[in-house]
Design an enzyme around this catalytic site. Structure first.
Site, PDB file in Angstrom:
ATOM      1  N   SER A 108       1.706  19.979  31.062  1.00 31.78           N
ATOM      2  CA  SER A 108       2.800  19.655  32.101  1.00 31.78           C
ATOM      3  C   SER A 108       2.556  18.437  32.847  1.00 31.78           C
ATOM      4  CB  SER A 108       3.113  20.722  32.744  1.00 31.78           C
ATOM      5  OG  SER A 108       4.072  20.964  33.432  1.00 31.78           O
ATOM      6  N   HIS A 114       7.140  27.475  28.575  1.00 28.67           N
ATOM      7  CA  HIS A 114       6.680  26.313  29.416  1.00 28.67           C
ATOM      8  C   HIS A 114       4.951  26.275  29.121  1.00 28.67           C
ATOM      9  CE1 HIS A 114       6.066  22.796  31.527  1.00 28.67           C
ATOM     10  NE2 HIS A 114       5.604  23.455  32.537  1.00 28.67           N
TER      11      HIS A 114
END
Length: 256
Positions: free
Chosen positions: A97, A231
């Protein structure tokens, strides 16, 4: 033997001391709101084959008293300065990320160092630098920001249940989100090392097209690996990802 400065020791955690003489280092860069400890299971799984160094950003855990850094460029400059003593052997970067964006900026800096060998960038769960997003999560009020963190499921449920602990982490979370969301690529930068991109097929924050666009940022090889999950697909596919990383780094670990 690497001589580690005080700054290097403050920035990087080595969870497998026996790996310090491995022929290649893997620097792991956490997500927004994350800490070095997120990569403890990865370091344990890799063992002595690769010297895993997990970055600890300012403003969290044992660095809680230090000011947070809310700009990717400034964060990369500080991390790079601390990383310099570790560049005496080949280095790879793994960022998830926000950590992937930071990894890209670190890679750009490492490639300016004469004699340094940058093996590969592993970019996980993050759109390519050329694909700016429009999120403004860092501007949310505290309750809404914490709800966003919980929605992405990247934090231990026991920690999420501790409201006092979560609120004490808000300055670091907000600073990291601001750094990630305000980042803009300067120029059409390409790396001279290969890039391996990883993505979750149901990631609500990052489309596969956005992850695939990492290919534009290397003059070397590129490969994309898609896993089932959102995610934080890393937690569900830790061993396959460890296997992938060690396979990609095999040329530098053959002596072990």
């Amino acid at each position: 033997m690497t001589t580690v400065s005080d700054e290097g020791a403050r920035w990087f955690r080595r969870y497998v001391p026996e790996a310090r003489e491995a022929p290649v280092r893997l620097v792991c860069l956490p997500h927004a709101g994350g800490a070095a400890s997120y990569f403890f299971p990865f370091a344990q799984a890799v063992g002595e084959r690769v010297d895993v160094l997990a970055a600890q950003y300012p403003g969290r855990q044992d660095r809680r008293q230090e000011p947070c850094i809310d700009d990717i460029g400034a964060l990369a400059d500080a991390a790079f300065a601390a990383l310099r003593p570790f560049l005496d052997r080949p280095v790879a970067l793994f960022g998830h990320s926000m950590g992937a964006t930071l990894g890209f900026e670190l890679a750009r800096r490492i490639e300016t160092v004469p004699g340094a060998t940058l093996v590969r960038l592993f970019a996980s769960g993050r759109r390519a630098p050329s694909r700016p997003g429009g999120e403004l999560v860092h501007t949310f009020d505290d309750d809404r920001l914490l709800a966003e963190v919980a929605r992405l499921s990247g934090t231990d449920t026991r920690v999420l249940a501790d409201d006092e602990l979560m609120r004490s982490a808000l300055p670091a979370i907000r600073a990291d989100y601001k750094a990630a969301e305000s980042y803009r690529l300067a120029g059409e930068a390409e790396l001279g090392c290969p890039i391996t991109a990883l993505a979750g097929d149901a990631d609500p924050k990052t489309s596969l097209d956005d992850v695939r666009a990492w290919e534009r940022h290397t003059t070397a090889g590129f490969d994309l690996h898609v896993y089932a999950g959102g995610h934080f697909f890393l937690a569900e596919h830790r061993q396959p990802i460890v296997d992938l990383m060690t396979e990609r780094l095999a040329a530098h670990t053959a002596r072990r």
